[in-house]
Design a protein around this motif. Structure first.
Motif: not given
Length: 438
Positions: A25-33, A42-43
């Motif tokens: 989760g944090p990795y994908v959120a960082w990429r999104a940011s 992202t889902r």
């Protein structure tokens, strides 16, 4: 590594992926940011579907990024003509935009699931593809194993294996064989690529040529093209495209060295990764050069030195503004970038010598005289200067590059021939389904 050890390692990879899944989760959120993921979708990276599965046969086509996506567009369009549904996955925001622009609603686009068992299983449970077509060099162990466990035929098309990847796999041949035995067919770009896949246990392997040759040239908005051409007027131009770190500075230095010899010279710099534009603009301006960023909407003025192509999807514009194009990731980077788009759009092509990833294309262009390889900045500056001064030499290179591309065409037909045994049964199923409903 023994065969038993290889299979044990793949099993451990499966369990490690399942354990790592909750931590992604944090990795994908960082990429999104950072703009590297679509925040609203992202889902899909966890295998959750964004659409219902259509009825009937379904083919899953995967293309990692922009280059692969552009390459498979004609293939996808051909398959769609047979009446079979396609879910097309990509891994980047920019490649998703290409799908939307070139294929619209004719396919279902999803972001590719992370190569972790929960995500891949969820994706396959929903879409239940009848065939998986993977483009170029996307070797994802969990995805390959899960498709294999479900007896879904997997075909690698436009297959490419770089020197670096081949050397890495050669150290783990048993592991490669345990993965590649799941591929029903490999359609390679070149004889060298084909031999490498065979050496790693893939069977059968055929050679098609490069699908990118059978694509249309990058599109352009004609009104925009004419407007920018009016801004430039009759100024001499050259472009450095698909550049990597260090090559933009080299292009700016060459511009500074040549502008006295070529009054009004405009240099077009198109970085491979537009998010670097802020840093590049500051660097180039610090050299005392006047720069206009394409993304700003500011027109190219008479005293503009550098047009920084920091937009996505406008390579067709940039290449149509010049007749000389240096293709990057070949001087300061390694592997090169695809020279075929410049060849299609009437440019004399220059490149560094580090072009291993596109060896076959460069070999053909070199044999016909459509490209000149340079070893360093000074040699590149000399080549740009020569081509600016010599229209006949420039025209000869342009003609040679165009002829090379025309001679290389045919990969799409060869690929469709290899796919026919896998696609034909699905075409029949789709036809029978439509007939029963009619």
């Amino acid at each position: 590594m023994s065969e038993r050890a290889a299979r044990t390692l793949l099993t451990l990879y499966r369990y490690a992926g399942a354990a790592a899944y909750p931590l992604m989760g944090p990795y994908v959120a960082w990429r999104a940011s950072k703009g590297k993921e679509d925040k609203g979708r992202t889902r899909e990276r966890y295998g959750f579907a964004g659409h219902e599965r259509p009825e009937g046969p379904l083919i899953w086509v995967h293309a990692a990024s922009v280059g692969e996506t552009i390459a498979v567009v004609p293939l996808v369009q051909t398959i769609l003509g047979y009446g079979v549904n396609i879910v097309l996955t990509t891994g980047t925001v920019t490649s998703a935009r290409v799908v939307r622009e070139r294929l619209g609603d004719s396919v279902i686009h999803q972001y590719v699931p992370l190569d972790l068992k929960p995500a891949v299983s969820r994706f396959l449970d929903h879409w239940s593809p009848d065939l998986a077509i993977i483009a170029e060099s996307e070797i994802w162990p969990m995805t390959i194993l899960e498709l294999g466990a479900r007896n879904v035929p997997q075909v690698l098309v436009n297959g490419r294996m770089s020197d670096r990847s081949f050397a890495s796999w050669k150290k783990r041949t048993s592991l490669a064989e345990a993965l590649f035995e799941n591929l029903a067919h490999v359609v390679a770009q070149s004889e060298i690529d084909g031999e490498r896949f065979r050496a790693l246990g893939a069977r059968p392997v055929t050679v098609s040529g490069n699908l990118k040759v059978d694509t249309l040239p990058p599109p352009v908005d004609e009104k925009t093209l004419q407007a920018v051409r009016r801004q430039i007027g009759k100024r001499p131009t050259w472009a450095a495209v698909s550049t990597h770190e260090g090559e933009e500075k080299i292009a700016a230095e060459i511009h500074a060295a040549l502008r006295k010899r070529h009054p009004g010279l405009l240099t077009i710099v198109v970085p491979r990764h537009p998010p670097r534009a802020d840093e590049l603009a500051e660097q180039i301006r610090s050299m005392g050069l006047r720069l206009v960023r394409r993304s700003s909407g500011e027109p190219v003025a008479a005293d503009t030195d550098i047009l920084l192509g920091d937009t996505i999807g406008e390579m067709g514009l940039y290449l149509r503004l010049t007749e000389i194009a240096f293709v990057g990731r070949s001087l300061t980077g390694a592997g090169g970038q695809n020279p075929l788009e410049p060849a299609m759009l009437d440019t004399a092509i220059l490149s560094g010598k580090n072009v291993q990833n596109f060896r076959d294309s460069y070999k053909n262009l070199l044999e016909r005289g459509g490209v000149k390889l340079v070893r360093d900045r000074n040699m590149l500056a000399g080549a740009v200067n020569y081509l600016l001064l010599n229209e006949e030499a420039r025209r000869n290179m342009i003609a040679a590059a165009s002829a090379t591309v025309n001679d290389m065409r045919g990969a799409l037909a060869a690929t469709m021939k290899a796919l026919e045994p896998f696609i034909h049964p699905l075409v029949v199923q789709a036809g029978l389904r439509r007939a029963s409903k009619g």
